[in-house]
Scaffold this active site. Sequence first.
Site, PDB file in Angstrom:
ATOM      1  N   ASP A  52       0.825  -1.214   0.000  1.00  0.00           N
ATOM      2  CA  ASP A  52       0.000   0.000   0.000  1.00  0.00           C
ATOM      3  C   ASP A  52       0.853   1.256   0.000  1.00  0.00           C
ATOM      4  OD1 ASP A  52       0.785  -0.648   2.719  1.00  0.00           O
ATOM      5  OD2 ASP A  52      -0.641   0.856   3.418  1.00  0.00           O
TER       6      ASP A  52
ATOM      7  N   GLU B 111       0.188  -1.375   5.596  1.00  0.00           N
ATOM      8  CA  GLU B 111       1.245  -0.976   6.531  1.00  0.00           C
ATOM      9  C   GLU B 111       1.150   0.507   6.872  1.00  0.00           C
ATOM     10  OE1 GLU B 111       5.384   0.498   7.640  1.00  0.00           O
ATOM     11  OE2 GLU B 111       4.026   1.125   6.034  1.00  0.00           O
TER      12      GLU B 111
END
Length: 417
Positions: A87, A182
Amino acid sequence: MSKYTNFNKSLEQRFIKYAKIDTQSDPASPTCPSTEKQKNLGKNLVQELLEIGISDAEMDENGYVYGTIPATSEKKLPVIFFCSHMDTSPDCSGENVKPIIHDNYQGQDLILPDDPSIVLKMAEHKDLKHQIGNDIITASGTTLLGADNKAGLAAIMEAASFLMKNQTVKHGTIKVLFTPDEEIGRGVDKVNLAKLGADFGYTIDGETLGSIEDETFSADGAVLLINGVSTHPGFAKGKMESAIKIMADIIAALPKETLTPEATHQKEGFIHPVSFSGQVEQAEAHFIIRDFTDEKLAEHGKFLEETVKTIMRNYPNSTYSLEIKAQYRNMKQVLDKYPKIVEYGVEAIERAGIVAKPQSIRGGTDGSRLSYMGLPCPNIFAGEHAFHSKQEWVSVQDMEKAVQTIINIAMIWEEKG
């Protein structure tokens, strides 16, 4: 040493492919992954792993990608893993990223074409002075680049491809782990440790060339709820106690020269309000609390509560609740028990011909929580810079060194096993 070369520029091609896929995570979403589009990159990574011969590559329902590089050594060795996250940050748009390669950088200002007001200057990006002659990749000026952490993804994929093609390179079983979310602190919430099947690992999510990070913040999150007294404003004298104003008083009472992100650096911690909403009757604020020791972290939490109590004395008819929850802890407390993990990481960096730079992170990584889940996990550089911004950049040559470092780590554990 088995030398990796960026044959046919496959490394930057991988990185650019990944950077173009929008994988922005969403802290307001309750799902895992928080955005379904992260799986678009996950599917690509699985396909690439299968193509290079990693037959067990798969993505689970939560968006985690797993794969195994089989051992080429007959020694009984620990299973290590390499991890990066898919991400990108919610802080800056990751839609329609247009990566640009600035070949043979010579110290000039890098003006980004889609917004010429976005300029990368060596005076503002100190690491650029070490990049003369290198190839710099930026976005076009309207989005982040996504080097955090797609530089790490590309480096791990290149290393995996190299090791699968070069079976004479001796190493133990190596696991690959790519995580979602994350950037919103949920990167290992649903990781399947049994499927991963590793003893320890390395996240590839660091900044400056040669950096290895074995220490992070310890982190708490706090939620403060104020219950004020609401009355008609025309008849409020002596009665109204606005929760909005009470919260504003509390935030204003926090230190401005210390204990705040904009006034701290190195090993200094902070209390940081990150959101605030409310009405006269009720207001809510969220804080993050950070420091490198659990003791100081607890002190900051007590300081926040004492500040709240002091202000609340001015509002006798109002009440509050303050909830402080642990988020992650300094991974150094775990890694110090397993010194070889960091020592071999340092040696791997030095074998790549660069100076190792042990550092602390004023933040956290997936490795912070993995370390406390029984998988000690320092962080290795990926070459990413100016995270979460339109000025984000990465050096192709730094990414090449990250690939070689990963390969070196695998070889060193075999040699010394």
